[in-house]
Structure formats: structure tokens, C-alpha cells
Design a protein around this motif. Structure first.
Motif, mmCIF file in Angstrom:
data_model
loop_
_atom_site.group_PDB
_atom_site.id
_atom_site.type_symbol
_atom_site.label_atom_id
_atom_site.label_comp_id
_atom_site.label_asym_id
_atom_site.label_seq_id
_atom_site.Cartn_x
_atom_site.Cartn_y
_atom_site.Cartn_z
ATOM 1 N N PRO A 252 0.819 -1.222 0.000
ATOM 2 C CA PRO A 252 0.000 0.000 0.000
ATOM 3 C C PRO A 252 0.847 1.264 0.000
ATOM 4 O O PRO A 252 1.954 1.293 0.542
ATOM 5 C CB PRO A 252 -0.818 -0.118 1.291
ATOM 6 C CG PRO A 252 -0.707 -1.537 1.715
ATOM 7 C CD PRO A 252 0.613 -2.022 1.210
ATOM 8 N N ARG A 253 0.314 2.306 -0.620
ATOM 9 C CA ARG A 253 0.920 3.631 -0.501
ATOM 10 C C ARG A 253 0.596 4.182 0.888
ATOM 11 O O ARG A 253 -0.436 3.868 1.477
ATOM 12 C CB ARG A 253 0.384 4.578 -1.571
ATOM 13 C CG ARG A 253 0.842 4.224 -2.965
ATOM 14 C CD ARG A 253 0.404 5.268 -3.980
ATOM 15 N NE ARG A 253 -1.045 5.299 -4.118
ATOM 16 C CZ ARG A 253 -1.820 6.317 -3.783
ATOM 17 N NH1 ARG A 253 -1.278 7.414 -3.266
ATOM 18 N NH2 ARG A 253 -3.117 6.271 -3.939
ATOM 19 N N GLN A 254 1.492 5.027 1.384
ATOM 20 C CA GLN A 254 1.285 5.616 2.705
ATOM 21 C C GLN A 254 1.177 7.131 2.591
ATOM 22 O O GLN A 254 1.869 7.760 1.788
ATOM 23 C CB GLN A 254 2.439 5.265 3.644
ATOM 24 C CG GLN A 254 2.475 3.808 4.058
ATOM 25 C CD GLN A 254 3.393 3.584 5.242
ATOM 26 O OE1 GLN A 254 3.484 4.430 6.130
ATOM 27 N NE2 GLN A 254 4.067 2.456 5.252
ATOM 28 N N HIS A 255 0.285 7.696 3.389
ATOM 29 C CA HIS A 255 0.188 9.148 3.545
ATOM 30 C C HIS A 255 0.002 9.404 5.032
ATOM 31 O O HIS A 255 -1.101 9.590 5.528
ATOM 32 C CB HIS A 255 -0.979 9.715 2.740
ATOM 33 C CG HIS A 255 -1.050 11.215 2.776
ATOM 34 N ND1 HIS A 255 -0.211 12.019 2.036
ATOM 35 C CD2 HIS A 255 -1.838 12.057 3.480
ATOM 36 C CE1 HIS A 255 -0.484 13.284 2.266
ATOM 37 N NE2 HIS A 255 -1.474 13.339 3.144
ATOM 38 N N SER A 256 1.125 9.351 5.751
ATOM 39 C CA SER A 256 1.081 9.407 7.201
ATOM 40 C C SER A 256 1.636 10.733 7.689
ATOM 41 O O SER A 256 2.610 11.259 7.139
ATOM 42 C CB SER A 256 1.897 8.256 7.803
ATOM 43 O OG SER A 256 1.438 7.017 7.302
ATOM 44 N N PRO A 261 -0.678 6.689 10.939
ATOM 45 C CA PRO A 261 -0.463 6.071 9.626
ATOM 46 C C PRO A 261 -1.760 5.948 8.831
ATOM 47 O O PRO A 261 -2.811 5.605 9.373
ATOM 48 C CB PRO A 261 0.101 4.688 9.979
ATOM 49 C CG PRO A 261 -0.452 4.399 11.340
ATOM 50 C CD PRO A 261 -0.557 5.731 12.042
ATOM 51 N N THR A 262 -1.673 6.249 7.541
ATOM 52 C CA THR A 262 -2.809 6.125 6.631
ATOM 53 C C THR A 262 -2.354 5.322 5.410
ATOM 54 O O THR A 262 -1.424 5.733 4.714
ATOM 55 C CB THR A 262 -3.321 7.507 6.176
ATOM 56 O OG1 THR A 262 -3.674 8.274 7.332
ATOM 57 C CG2 THR A 262 -4.540 7.355 5.273
ATOM 58 N N LEU A 263 -2.996 4.191 5.176
ATOM 59 C CA LEU A 263 -2.657 3.325 4.056
ATOM 60 C C LEU A 263 -3.667 3.523 2.937
ATOM 61 O O LEU A 263 -4.880 3.557 3.168
ATOM 62 C CB LEU A 263 -2.639 1.857 4.491
ATOM 63 C CG LEU A 263 -1.620 1.500 5.587
ATOM 64 C CD1 LEU A 263 -1.687 0.015 5.894
ATOM 65 C CD2 LEU A 263 -0.219 1.894 5.160
ATOM 66 N N THR A 267 0.892 0.694 -4.593
ATOM 67 C CA THR A 267 1.675 1.744 -5.230
ATOM 68 C C THR A 267 1.777 1.574 -6.745
ATOM 69 O O THR A 267 1.917 2.549 -7.460
ATOM 70 C CB THR A 267 3.097 1.765 -4.653
ATOM 71 O OG1 THR A 267 3.740 0.517 -4.949
ATOM 72 C CG2 THR A 267 3.056 1.955 -3.144
#
Length: 341
Positions: A252-256, A261-263, A267
Motif C-alpha cells: 500500500p501507498r502511505q500518507h502518514s 499512519p494512513t494506508l 503503489t
């Protein structure tokens, strides 16, 4: 020229731009060279580290420079772009390559052998032929639909096209029939070329001991195993299996931010063709999941009850990639673990 310890090369088709730095990171010299001049210049340079972007011709040139005694580092282009200062020029790109190669945490691309590049070329030709065959089949379906004739989905309907056109129930213009028969012959020729490439890939795989071990993994057939050997390179370049799975875009891409953490979705980085082969193989394993009694089958059935089939396919493809890393990096072959009570 004798004090240069790091040389960055911006590759081109006819001209190459070189930027040399000393051990303190200061510029020593820079120059523009043709393909012939490039080999002459680097052959006369003392042994140093030479960095390039991993693009067309990089692996061939890297093998040439290794023969001169240089240590070669190949960098993915997306890792070089942040180091370009000011406007984009050829010499600025060469300097940025030096800056990227000097980073202690930089990740480098494994150097491919001539055999791997040849195998990869076979896969690229096969991929193009499959796409052309699919386009030909779509044309046949589309032209027939314009005249109210709907063919069933699948290759069997295409192979039976001449019999359909000879049927009295189908009334089509003679010129259209001639065109459809021409497309049918083209479809057959493409299928023959694909079959020949498949035989060549399987023959090469039979001669490779590592490829035979990859075939023991569920969901991996001859085409996928051959593509893995061509693309993966040296598995020792990855510290663990999840690093290899991440290089294929199966995480998964992450935007933390703020420690939260946010998955997001996967990708989709790395080689698209290899990732699609692993996902297709995972779907084949999912179809036979009810008949598996090992630990993998129990895990798969449990996941299929809780998640969408697309999520399960990506999760299984990720697991397959980790198994591939373990087999190529540590040896051995896949053995199914019995289900625990």
C-alpha cells in the motif's frame, strides 16, 4: 583527471555528458564526449566510481566500465530528479547523478547480465505480440457487431470464424468477408509466433536450476518464472522479502502525518508486466482455494471471506513475491506447510 573519485554520466544516444568530483564532492572536470570518445576517456581514468541512470544502454556500458576496473552504480531516474539544481541541462543532470550516488542511503539498480537482457527482450516481444493479437481480435468483434453479428468471448470463436462466414445465415458484404479472413490469418500468425516464443522461454527455463525451483511456488508458471529471472537480478540486493514485494508495487501507498499512519491503494511501482503476471497467478490459486488443505489454503479462504477479491489477489501476489525472494536468496524450493489444528 587523476583526483576524480566519482564520475556521473548523463547517457544519450550519440553524446554523453560527464561530471567528475573528488572525494570531497568538489567538481574536478566535466566534458562532452561521443560514444567512442567516452570509452577512451574512461579507459584512461584511474579506477573510480561511475554512476549512471538505469536507462537504455546503461547495463551494457556498465559491463564495459567494469572491465576497465571502475565500480559502477546504476540509479533509478526518479531518485536523480530531486538533485537537479536550477534549469535542466545535460551537465546539470550529470552533476545530479553524482550527488545522488554520493548519498549513503541511496538504492541502486542491480546490474543485468547479457543473458538476462536477452531473456527480457523475449518477454517484451511476446508482450507486444499478445497486445497486437488482442487488438486484432477486438477488430474482428467490432466489425461483426456493425453488421449485427455477435461472437462469443474467447479464442475459440475466433478460430471458428471461417466456418461462421460460410454459413448461409450470415449475410455480409464480400469485401468485408475478405477483410475478416485477412484478420483471421493475421490472428493465426500472431498465435504461432507467441507459441514459438513460449517454447523458447520454457526451453531456457528448463536449463536454469533456479527457474525450476520457482515453478514449485503455487501460481507461478513458466512465463512468470522466466520473467522473474529476467527482471529480479541479484536478490541479495534486497534485505528481506517485503523489500522485493515493495519494488514490484505490491504494497500500500502511505500518507502518514502526525504519527497517524494512513494506508492507501497499492503503489503500482516497478515493472507492470511482472506485477500483472503475479496477480494473475494469484487469481488462479484463488480459484482452487477450496481444494487446498494446507496452511496457505486456510489463510486464503479466511481472507476471501473478509476482503474483496481484488484485495485478496494483491495480498496473495505479495506473499508469492516474498516466497520468490526467499527461494532465490536462500535456496531451496517451496514446500506447503500443513494446516495447524
Amino acid at each position: 583527471m587523476g583526483t576524480a573519485t566519482l564520475i556521473g554520466i548523463d547517457l544519450g544516444k550519440h553524446y554523453f555528458f560527464l561530471h567528475a568530483q573528488d572525494r570531497h564532492g568538489h567538481e574536478v572536470w566535466h566534458k562532452k564526449a561521443t560514444r567512442t570518445q567516452l570509452l577512451t576517456v574512461l579507459a584512461n581514468c584511474p579506477a573510480s566510481t561511475v554512476a549512471m541512470e538505469a536507462c537504455a544502454g546503461a547495463h551494457w556500458l556498465a559491463r564495459k566500465l567494469q572491465a576497465f576496473g571502475h565500480q559502477v552504480r546504476l540509479i533509478a531516474p526518479q531518485f536523480v530528479r530531486p538533485f537537479v539544481k536550477g534549469n535542466k541541462t545535460d551537465f546539470a543532470d550529470a552533476e545530479a547523478i553524482c550527488e545522488a550516488a554520493a548519498r549513503p542511503a541511496m538504492r541502486f539498480v542491480a546490474l543485468k547480465t547479457p543473458e538476462q537482457q536477452t531473456l527480457l527482450a523475449l518477454h517484451r516481444v511476446r508482450e507486444a505480440l499478445v497486445a497486437e493479437r488482442t487488438a486484432t481480435a477486438n477488430q474482428i468483434h467490432g466489425f461483426l457487431l456493425e453488421f449485427g453479428v455477435s461472437l462469443p468471448v474467447g479464442t475459440l470463436a475466433i478460430t471458428r470464424l471461417p466456418a461462421l462466414l460460410d454459413s448461409p445465415a450470415v449475410t455480409l458484404p464480400p469485401r468485408l468477408i475478405s477483410l475478416l479472413l485477412r484478420l483471421h490469418r493475421r490472428y493465426g500468425l500472431l498465435s504461432e509466433e507467441i507459441a514459438q516464443l513460449d517454447s523458447e522461454l520454457k526451453r531456457q527455463l528448463d536449463e536454469d536450476e533456479a527457474g525450476r525451483r520457482l515453478l514449485t511456488i503455487p501460481g507461478i508458471g513458466p512465463i512468470t518464472a522466466s520473467c522473474l529471472l529476467a527482471m529480479a537480478g541479484d536478490m541479495h540486493g534486497f534485505k528481506r522479502g517485503r523489500d522485493f514485494a515493495a519494488s514490484l508495487g505490491l504494497v500500500p501507498r502511505q500518507h502518514s502525518t502526525g504519527g497517524r499512519p494512513t494506508l492507501l491503494g497499492i503503489t503500482k511501482r516497478g515493472d507492470k508486466h511482472l506485477r500483472s503476471l503475479l496477480v494473475q497467478g494469484a487469481r488462479a490459486v484463488m480459484q482452487r482455494a477450496p481444494r487446498r488443505t494446507d496452511a496457505l489454503g486456510i489463510w486464503l479462504r479466511s481472507l476471501m471471506q473478509r476482503r474483496h477479491s481484488n484485495v485478496v489477489a494483491c495480498a496473495l501476489a505479495n506473499k508469492m513475491a516474498r516466497i520468490v525472494w526467499a527461494i532465490l536468496a536462500k535456496g531451496g524450493e517451496y514446500r506447503a506447510h500443513p494446516a495447524t489444528a
